[in-house]
Design a protein around this motif. Structure first.
Motif, short mmCIF file in Angstrom:
data_model
loop_
_atom_site.label_atom_id
_atom_site.label_comp_id
_atom_site.label_asym_id
_atom_site.label_seq_id
_atom_site.Cartn_x
_atom_site.Cartn_y
_atom_site.Cartn_z
N ALA A 220 0.84 -1.20 0.00
CA ALA A 220 0.00 0.00 0.00
C ALA A 220 0.88 1.25 0.00
O ALA A 220 0.61 2.22 -0.73
CB ALA A 220 -0.93 -0.02 1.20
N GLY B 165 3.90 1.49 -1.13
CA GLY B 165 4.52 1.58 -2.45
C GLY B 165 3.58 2.22 -3.45
O GLY B 165 3.97 3.10 -4.22
N GLY B 166 2.31 1.80 -3.43
CA GLY B 166 1.32 2.37 -4.34
C GLY B 166 1.13 3.85 -4.10
O GLY B 166 1.02 4.65 -5.05
N VAL B 167 1.09 4.24 -2.83
CA VAL B 167 0.87 5.64 -2.49
C VAL B 167 2.08 6.49 -2.91
O VAL B 167 1.92 7.61 -3.42
CB VAL B 167 0.55 5.77 -0.99
CG1 VAL B 167 0.63 7.21 -0.54
CG2 VAL B 167 -0.84 5.20 -0.70
N TYR C 198 9.57 7.15 -7.09
CA TYR C 198 9.30 5.71 -7.24
C TYR C 198 10.10 5.14 -8.40
O TYR C 198 10.79 4.12 -8.25
CB TYR C 198 7.80 5.54 -7.47
CG TYR C 198 7.33 4.13 -7.71
CD1 TYR C 198 6.94 3.31 -6.65
CD2 TYR C 198 7.26 3.61 -9.00
CE1 TYR C 198 6.50 2.02 -6.87
CE2 TYR C 198 6.82 2.33 -9.23
CZ TYR C 198 6.44 1.53 -8.17
OH TYR C 198 6.01 0.27 -8.39
N ALA C 199 10.04 5.83 -9.54
CA ALA C 199 10.74 5.33 -10.73
C ALA C 199 12.24 5.28 -10.50
O ALA C 199 12.91 4.29 -10.82
CB ALA C 199 10.41 6.20 -11.94
N ALA D 85 6.74 15.72 -7.19
CA ALA D 85 5.36 15.43 -6.82
C ALA D 85 4.44 15.41 -8.04
O ALA D 85 4.72 16.05 -9.06
CB ALA D 85 4.85 16.46 -5.83
N ALA D 86 3.34 14.68 -7.90
CA ALA D 86 2.29 14.71 -8.91
C ALA D 86 1.58 16.05 -8.82
O ALA D 86 1.71 16.79 -7.85
CB ALA D 86 1.30 13.58 -8.67
N PRO E 238 5.79 10.04 -8.34
CA PRO E 238 6.16 9.01 -9.33
C PRO E 238 7.62 9.02 -9.69
O PRO E 238 8.22 7.97 -9.92
CB PRO E 238 5.29 9.33 -10.55
CG PRO E 238 4.56 10.57 -10.26
CD PRO E 238 4.71 10.92 -8.83
N ARG E 239 8.24 10.21 -9.72
CA ARG E 239 9.64 10.26 -10.11
C ARG E 239 10.56 9.64 -9.06
O ARG E 239 11.58 9.03 -9.39
CB ARG E 239 10.05 11.71 -10.41
CG ARG E 239 9.66 12.13 -11.82
CD ARG E 239 9.53 13.62 -12.02
NE ARG E 239 8.32 14.18 -11.44
CZ ARG E 239 7.11 14.05 -11.99
NH1 ARG E 239 6.96 13.39 -13.12
NH2 ARG E 239 6.05 14.56 -11.42
N PHE F 165 3.96 5.77 -5.42
CA PHE F 165 3.87 5.80 -6.88
C PHE F 165 2.96 6.93 -7.35
O PHE F 165 3.30 7.69 -8.26
CB PHE F 165 3.34 4.44 -7.35
CG PHE F 165 3.51 4.15 -8.82
CD1 PHE F 165 4.32 4.94 -9.63
CD2 PHE F 165 2.89 3.05 -9.38
CE1 PHE F 165 4.47 4.64 -10.98
CE2 PHE F 165 3.05 2.74 -10.73
CZ PHE F 165 3.84 3.54 -11.52
N LEU F 166 1.81 7.07 -6.72
CA LEU F 166 0.85 8.07 -7.19
C LEU F 166 1.27 9.49 -6.80
O LEU F 166 1.00 10.43 -7.54
CB LEU F 166 -0.56 7.76 -6.68
CG LEU F 166 -1.08 8.41 -5.40
CD1 LEU F 166 -1.78 9.72 -5.72
CD2 LEU F 166 -2.06 7.50 -4.72
#
Lengths: 349, 457
Positions: free
Chosen positions: A60, A62-64, A73-74, A304-305, A70-71, A66-67
């Motif tokens: 969970a 990790g998903g958060v 995470y990547a 950040a997104a 994202p940069r 990612f959203l």
């Protein structure tokens, strides 16, 4: 908005550390605190109903991440490619060990999975620490926003370090001891009889090892990343985390001596929460520091997104996390009390 | 295609294909277990509960495999596809996080209660937990389909100046029309897998003359659910998904059908080999007009062939796509026939005596796995050469700094580990099958296998 999501991601990772941390600690000590088959089944029955739920927090979180970033995470996931694949294999082996051990009566079968469980848990505890060590030390991010880090180079935390250097290994060793102590306290709380008695002994040993290692990690961090401590001093609110950690470690020794087992376990939980919180409060707004050029660091602002997505997600995240807390309260309530390996409600025969 | 990219694709294809062998049974079985438990509560027939408990043990094993093989997938978006994650993370991160927060936490918190808490919860409480688990697994399926649907048919986004996609409309993204059709089609397929597995075991026990009344329950539930789902997977869900393909991915449709020349009254190829070099279908058997009808609803509609689509927008493996699609459709047709024949015998009360039909049912269970895998390969190969359809090419999505050597090494690691896991899984399932459905006493023996609790010192 970015600050809120920074806090949410760190908070979820901290909860993961506390929850799966005791699973890892229990696994690390498994072969030491439990000797007969019945004792070992007691250990599995103690974490059996909750370990899966604890591990879900990693997914969970990790998903958060990612959203919301994202940069980060990547960059982090591809940069630590080899290390993460090894983590995945360890997580798989550990889960399979927990699920397989009780399915055959053959003593060699059980011995094999007991050892797999213990070794995988100890390695994961160590790796969790080195992961935090890598975040604190920084990684060789360049202008592309990506990096690739080998497993080790010359074991020095220079501009082109490996996943393992003396600093991250030190943090790993500290984490291994802290989580072992945390897991031991969980066993003291949840079990009775010989497992509890040995758990008490190992809790004392582990926490006595934690103290010098904590001091060493703190000094090494102050030498490597003095800015974290200046940031902490500049942000008086972040001292709450430091107090949480200090109070936690004091509580562990205080309550362990008085036999207040739940209070001791909660104290070690707050120690871990406080440490993760204080570290990341000192890091903020940096997520991944570049060892090559500070301008290439990934921060809460530059990775950040957009705010629309973050605002929408904040709404459903609040609902989801309230539900999650309700499920977990129900889960821990329905398994409350000492583990009875002869009773039903677990799968560890 | 560079060697690096090829290995990134092979690694993801392998881990995701292997993973989905498990959830397809989990999701369908969760629904069938709820059906069994409702029947038990309605009829008061304890054998329904015994069958439900047996399948709950298989469910537990299968669920664990799904969890451990599923964790790598979320990691791989970052590890193997970092440029794709940079571009699309703001959007697909939403559904992946939604899955974690809403579905995984729900499932993990109720799985233990479901497997080991029947006595404590009572029949109604236990049914409620089974429903919660079913909802959790079906919710999880939706979020993943919505993620994939964005890659197939992107909606609800804006494109930033730096090439990064931003979320613009949450509900448009989550309720992507592509996702709705794909979800209905996929979940029906999941019920097919579970129905075939359940009726295969009923057939096995019937042929062996073991647990015959329990076997009859498996056959009845399996065949009825199997017939319903086999029909629904073709119409309306397969039809709806196919029309989405015709409207939004004409290149994928043309390649899947092996159609090179555009035209009205387009023919449906039943069989034949695509010859990409010569741009024709070799040795075909075709039915004229049917493809036009299936794609657009009238026989005279014009269907675009590959020759009218630029080569750079063709799916990069036309042959594999063509075969995957034809295997899916062909097997789907056979499923309807098998289940219709079985249902007829069931209705006449002769199914359990018809050894030939039982043999067919017993040996049929691997084929839904093959059809489902072929279906997903159709969707994913049809999307090529795009990672996000018409927005972002697969060739641009990998992790540039992770070289092929690393990926080959870890892929081999996964192959070895998954081989061992698969053997362990089959071993445990066989053990459960030989133990049979007649529980030792009222209480379900926990999934642990081995002797019941009281017999262990």
């Amino acid at each position: 908005m970015e600050a809120a999501w920074f806090a949410i991601v760190v908070g979820m990772l901290a909860v993961y550390t506390v929850l799966d941390g005791f699973d890892f600690g229990v696994g690390t000590l498994h072969r030491f605190v439990a000797r007969t088959d019945e004792e070992r089944r007691t250990v599995f029955a103690a974490i059996g109903p909750v370990w899966d739920g604890n591990e879900v927090w990693l997914i969970a979180a990790g998903g958060v991440l990612f959203l919301s970033f994202p940069r980060v995470y990547a960059a982090a996931f591809s940069g630590f490619y080899l290390a993460l694949m090894i983590v995945l294999w360890l997580l798989i082996l550990r889960g399979v060990a927990i699920e397989s051990r009780s399915r055959q009566d053959n003593p060699l079968w059980r011995e094999f999975w007991d050892t797999t469980f213990a070794v995988a848990s100890a390695l994961l505890a160590f790796v969790l620490g080195t992961a935090l060590g890598n975040v604190v030390r920084g990684v060789p991010l360049d202008g592309t926003g990506l990096f690739f880090i080998p497993l080790f180079t010359d074991f020095r935390p220079g501009p082109r370090p490996g996943v393992l250097d003396w600093y991250t290994a030190l943090v790993g060793a500290f984490t291994l001891c802290a989580l072992a102590g945390h897991g031991a306290l969980y066993l003291v709380w949840k079990t009775a009889g010989p497992v509890q008695a040995r758990g008490r002994l190992w809790a004392r040993r582990a926490w006595l090892a934690v103290l010098p290692l904590w001091l060493a990690v703190t000094l090494a961090t102050a030498w490597l990343r003095p800015d974290i401590f200046t940031n902490l001093l500049d942000r008086p609110w972040s001292l709450a985390f430091a107090l949480l950690a200090l109070g936690g470690v004091a509580g562990v020794f205080f309550f362990l001596r008085r036999g207040r087992d739940l209070a001791a376990f909660l104290s070690s939980g707050s120690f871990l929460l406080g440490l993760v919180g204080a570290t990341m409060a000192g890091m903020y707004p940096v997520w991944l520091r570049s060892t090559l050029d500070p301008a290439d660091s990934l921060t809460a602002t530059n990775s950040a997104a957009r705010s629309y997505g973050l605002r929408v997600a904040l709404v459903w995240w609040t609902v989801g996390i309230a539900l999650a807390v309700a499920y977990f309260v129900n889960l821990y309530r329905s398994t409350r009390g000492k583990v009875d390996v002869h009773g039903e409600g677990h799968g560890y025969e | 295609m560079s060697a690096d990219l090829l290995w990134h694709r092979i690694q993801f294809a392998f881990t995701v294909t292997y993973h989905y062998l498990f959830p397809q049974l989990t999701m369908g079985l969760a629904l069938l277990i709820v059906v069994l438990k409702v029947r038990a509560l309605r009829t008061g027939d304890e054998r329904y509960n015994e069958v439900a408990r047996f399948w709950a043990r298989i469910f537990g094993l299968n669920f664990a495999m799904g969890v451990v093989t599923g964790i790598p997938l979320e990691f791989q978006f970052g590890t193997n596809w970092s440029r794709f994650s940079n571009v699309a993370g703001e959007i697909i991160g939403q559904t992946l996080a939604l899955e974690g927060v809403f579905a995984f936490i729900l499932e993990s918190a109720f799985l233990g209660l479901f497997l080991f808490g029947e006595k404590r919860l009572g029949p109604r409480g236990h049914l409620a937990v089974a429903v919660a688990l079913c909802v959790g697994s079906w919710l999880s399926g939706y979020f993943i389909i919505a993620t994939n649907a964005f890659m197939q048919h992107p909606v609800g986004y804006t494109l930033g100046k730096d090439g990064v996609l931003h979320l613009a409309d949450f509900w448009a993204f989550v309720l992507n029309p592509w996702a709705l059709w794909q979800y209905a089609h996929n979940m029906t397929a999941s019920v097919i897998t579970a129905s075939f597995v359940m009726s295969a075991l009923g057939a096995y026990w019937s042929l062996m003359g073991e647990h015959t009344s329990h076997a009859m329950i498996c056959l009845r539930v399996g065949v009825i659910a199997g017939l319903l789902s086999s029909v629904i997977v073709a119409f309306p869900t397969g039809d709806g998904a196919g029309k989405m393909l015709a409207r939004h991915q004409p290149a994928a449709l043309a390649a899947a059908e092996g159609l090179f020349d555009s035209g009205s009254y387009a023919e449906l190829a039943i069989i034949g080999q695509p010859n990409v070099k010569e741009r024709r279908l070799d040795n075909p058997i075709v039915v004229p007009g049917v493809l036009s009808f299936l794609a657009y609803g009238t026989f005279g509609s014009t269907v675009k062939g590959l020759n009218d689509i630029p080569r750079s927008e063709w799916p990069d493996n036309v042959e594999l796509l063509y075969y995957s699609y034809h295997i899916m459709v062909g097997l789907g047709t056979i499923f309807i026939l098998v289940m219709a024949a079985s249902a007829f015998l069931l209705w006449r009360g002769r199914l359990q005596q018809s050894r030939r039909m039982l043999w067919v049912l017993m040996l049929a269970f691997p084929f839904p796995y093959i059809a489902t895998t072929a279906g997903w390969w159709t969707a994913e190969l049809g999307r090529q050469p795009w990672l996000i359809y018409k927005l972002f090419r697969t060739a641009d999505g990998g992790s540039p700094q992770v070289g092929a050597g690393n990926v080959v090494f870890t892929t081999l690691g996964f192959v070895g580990l998954y081989l061992a896991l698969g053997m362990l899984f089959v071993l445990q399932v066989l053990k459960e099958i030989s133990r049979g459905p007649e529980g030792k006493g009222h209480d379900p023996v926990p999934a642990g296998g081995g002797p019941p609790a009281a017999a262990v010192p």
